[in-house]
Design a protein around this motif. Structure first.
Motif, PDB file in Angstrom:
ATOM      1  N   ILE A   1       0.864  -1.191   0.000  1.00  0.00           N
ATOM      2  CA  ILE A   1       0.000   0.000   0.000  1.00  0.00           C
ATOM      3  C   ILE A   1       0.897   1.236   0.000  1.00  0.00           C
ATOM      4  O   ILE A   1       1.836   1.316   0.790  1.00  0.00           O
ATOM      5  CB  ILE A   1      -0.924   0.035   1.243  1.00  0.00           C
ATOM      6  N   PRO A   2       0.636   2.181  -0.904  1.00  0.00           N
ATOM      7  CA  PRO A   2       1.456   3.393  -0.903  1.00  0.00           C
ATOM      8  C   PRO A   2       1.441   4.051   0.469  1.00  0.00           C
ATOM      9  O   PRO A   2       0.479   3.907   1.231  1.00  0.00           O
ATOM     10  CB  PRO A   2       0.774   4.278  -1.941  1.00  0.00           C
TER      11      PRO A   2
ATOM     12  N   GLN B   1       1.257   7.101   1.292  1.00  0.00           N
ATOM     13  CA  GLN B   1       0.292   8.197   1.424  1.00  0.00           C
ATOM     14  C   GLN B   1      -0.708   8.083   0.275  1.00  0.00           C
ATOM     15  O   GLN B   1      -0.430   7.418  -0.731  1.00  0.00           O
ATOM     16  CB  GLN B   1       0.984   9.564   1.400  1.00  0.00           C
ATOM     17  N   PRO B   2      -1.871   8.749   0.418  1.00  0.00           N
ATOM     18  CA  PRO B   2      -2.835   8.710  -0.681  1.00  0.00           C
ATOM     19  C   PRO B   2      -2.311   9.452  -1.912  1.00  0.00           C
ATOM     20  O   PRO B   2      -1.327  10.182  -1.819  1.00  0.00           O
ATOM     21  CB  PRO B   2      -4.060   9.421  -0.105  1.00  0.00           C
TER      22      PRO B   2
ATOM     23  N   HIS C   1      -6.874  -0.587  11.736  1.00  0.00           N
ATOM     24  CA  HIS C   1      -7.400  -1.719  12.508  1.00  0.00           C
ATOM     25  C   HIS C   1      -6.464  -2.920  12.498  1.00  0.00           C
ATOM     26  O   HIS C   1      -6.442  -3.694  13.445  1.00  0.00           O
ATOM     27  CB  HIS C   1      -8.796  -2.102  12.018  1.00  0.00           C
TER      28      HIS C   1
ATOM     29  N   THR D   1       1.804   4.324  11.514  1.00  0.00           N
ATOM     30  CA  THR D   1       0.542   3.667  11.841  1.00  0.00           C
ATOM     31  C   THR D   1       0.494   3.256  13.326  1.00  0.00           C
ATOM     32  O   THR D   1      -0.573   2.937  13.843  1.00  0.00           O
ATOM     33  CB  THR D   1       0.343   2.415  10.972  1.00  0.00           C
TER      34      THR D   1
ATOM     35  N   LEU E   1      -5.539   9.368   8.757  1.00  0.00           N
ATOM     36  CA  LEU E   1      -6.205  10.505   8.135  1.00  0.00           C
ATOM     37  C   LEU E   1      -5.703  10.595   6.700  1.00  0.00           C
ATOM     38  O   LEU E   1      -4.496  10.743   6.477  1.00  0.00           O
ATOM     39  CB  LEU E   1      -5.839  11.780   8.897  1.00  0.00           C
TER      40      LEU E   1
ATOM     41  N   LEU F   1      -5.697   2.877   1.623  1.00  0.00           N
ATOM     42  CA  LEU F   1      -6.483   2.174   2.644  1.00  0.00           C
ATOM     43  C   LEU F   1      -6.606   0.685   2.363  1.00  0.00           C
ATOM     44  O   LEU F   1      -6.912   0.262   1.244  1.00  0.00           O
ATOM     45  CB  LEU F   1      -7.895   2.776   2.711  1.00  0.00           C
ATOM     46  N   LEU F   2      -6.413  -0.085   3.421  1.00  0.00           N
ATOM     47  CA  LEU F   2      -6.550  -1.537   3.370  1.00  0.00           C
ATOM     48  C   LEU F   2      -8.026  -1.929   3.240  1.00  0.00           C
ATOM     49  O   LEU F   2      -8.895  -1.272   3.810  1.00  0.00           O
ATOM     50  CB  LEU F   2      -5.985  -2.063   4.688  1.00  0.00           C
TER      51      LEU F   2
HETATM   52  N1  SAH Z   1      -2.664   8.801   5.100  1.00  0.00           N
HETATM   53  C1  SAH Z   1      -2.734   8.109   6.382  1.00  0.00           C
HETATM   54  C2  SAH Z   1      -1.953   6.794   6.388  1.00  0.00           C
HETATM   55  C3  SAH Z   1      -0.469   6.944   6.321  1.00  0.00           C
HETATM   56  S1  SAH Z   1       0.354   5.475   6.713  1.00  0.00           S
HETATM   57  C4  SAH Z   1      -2.251   9.006   7.487  1.00  0.00           C
HETATM   58  O1  SAH Z   1      -1.397   9.843   7.256  1.00  0.00           O
HETATM   59  O2  SAH Z   1      -2.733   8.855   8.615  1.00  0.00           O
HETATM   60  C5  SAH Z   1      -0.025   4.592   5.247  1.00  0.00           C
HETATM   61  C6  SAH Z   1       0.011   3.141   5.545  1.00  0.00           C
HETATM   62  O3  SAH Z   1      -1.115   2.791   6.302  1.00  0.00           O
HETATM   63  C7  SAH Z   1      -0.084   2.285   4.307  1.00  0.00           C
HETATM   64  O4  SAH Z   1       1.177   2.065   3.781  1.00  0.00           O
HETATM   65  C8  SAH Z   1      -0.761   1.019   4.846  1.00  0.00           C
HETATM   66  O5  SAH Z   1       0.199   0.016   5.020  1.00  0.00           O
HETATM   67  C9  SAH Z   1      -1.288   1.420   6.212  1.00  0.00           C
HETATM   68  N2  SAH Z   1      -2.700   1.098   6.378  1.00  0.00           N
HETATM   69  C10 SAH Z   1      -3.749   1.448   5.577  1.00  0.00           C
HETATM   70  N3  SAH Z   1      -4.902   0.977   6.091  1.00  0.00           N
HETATM   71  C11 SAH Z   1      -4.591   0.313   7.236  1.00  0.00           C
HETATM   72  C12 SAH Z   1      -5.347  -0.388   8.226  1.00  0.00           C
HETATM   73  N4  SAH Z   1      -6.660  -0.506   8.125  1.00  0.00           N
HETATM   74  N5  SAH Z   1      -4.680  -0.951   9.260  1.00  0.00           N
HETATM   75  C13 SAH Z   1      -3.344  -0.839   9.368  1.00  0.00           C
HETATM   76  N6  SAH Z   1      -2.568  -0.185   8.482  1.00  0.00           N
HETATM   77  C14 SAH Z   1      -3.185   0.381   7.412  1.00  0.00           C
END
Ligand code: SAH
Length: 233
Positions: A21-22, A24-25, A63, A93, A101, A124-125
């Motif tokens: 998963i990237p 960031q979006p 989650h 995370t 966010l 997002l997963l």
């Molecule tokens: N844009 C968000 C997430 C940044 S971290 C923020 O800034 O808060 C991005 C990582 O979140 C991704 O690489 C993925 O591995 C992780 N991720 C996405 N959905 C998730 C989930 N439901 N549970 C755990 N990790 C997740």
């Protein structure tokens, strides 16, 4: 103090596991992600007017890693996995409250069966619980003069090389999702490998939809080796 929150929606995403998963979006715009609102929020009234906004903030729960705790200092991948910064200076995370966010493009709202927000390029997963959705307000929130700390600018990206085998497997897929080749390229271009790994022989697998994409990375090139059908989950 505790503040119990319930999910207002659930994410449907080609990303079936964290790896790939990237970070960031918007880094992989070909990712076709949607948020399905849950009862009692799945009523057209809750999103009335939202269609006039091009982008939304999605608040969600990390989650899958929520029970892994947190540490005051983290090693962001952008710093090569060596230097440490404070958890609140990072988008890690692993946080005291595992809240994510993401600012994502809103492509459309499907009201044909409940409410489904169609998003482009979300990080997002699949199955992620969504806590809140808010419109993005550019005149307040777009700050081109802002300082980006240790993440000033996009990460370097890899060139993609398809093997003959992968191309043939792609062509033979019975009903591939739209934009699968673009999604594969955009995901691999981000270099999903952990920051400290650089073994040009090592073969990695990234799961997108029901496919396992096998690849390796050498000299800033990601080589797409194989596309295998994964067991659906
Ligand atoms: N844009 C968000 C997430 C940044 S971290 C923020 O800034 O808060 C991005 C990582 O979140 C991704 O690489 C993925 O591995 C992780 N991720 C996405 N959905 C998730 C989930 N439901 N549970 C755990 N990790 C997740």
């Amino acid at each position: 103090m505790n503040y119990p929150f319930a999910a207002v929606g659930i994410v449907h995403s080609p990303y079936k596991e964290k790896f790939g998963i990237p970070r960031q979006p918007s880094l992989a715009p070909a990712a076709d992600v949607s948020v399905e609102l849950l009862p009692p929020y799945n009523h057209p009234d809750t999103v009335r007017g939202l269609e006039a906004f091009s982008h939304v903030w999605i608040s969600f729960v990390f989650h899958q890693t929520a029970n892994r705790g947190w540490q005051a200092l983290v090693r962001p991948p952008r710093l090569g996995g060596n230097a440490k910064v404070g958890v609140f200076a990072s988008r890690s995370t692993h946080r005291p409250n595992p809240l994510g966010l993401s600012l994502v493009e809103l492509r459309g709202i499907d009201l044909s069966d409940g409410v489904r927000l169609q998003l482009a390029g979300a990080d997002l997963l699949d199955g992620t619980p969504v806590l809140d959705i808010k419109p993005y307000i550019p005149f307040v929130e777009a700050r081109p003069e802002a300082l980006g700390g240790f993440v000033d600018g996009p990460p370097p990206s890899l060139h993609i090389v398809w093997s003959e085998q992968a191309l043939q497997q792609l062509a033979a897929l019975p009903a591939p999702p739209a934009a699968l080749p673009q999604l594969i390229e955009q995901v691999l271009a981000q270099d999903p490998r952990p920051a400290y790994q650089d073994d040009p022989q090592r073969v990695y697998g990234v799961r997108l939809y029901d496919y396992n994409i096998r690849f390796r990375v050498a000299d800033a090139h990601a080589h797409v080796l194989e596309i295998q059908l994964a067991a659906p989950n």
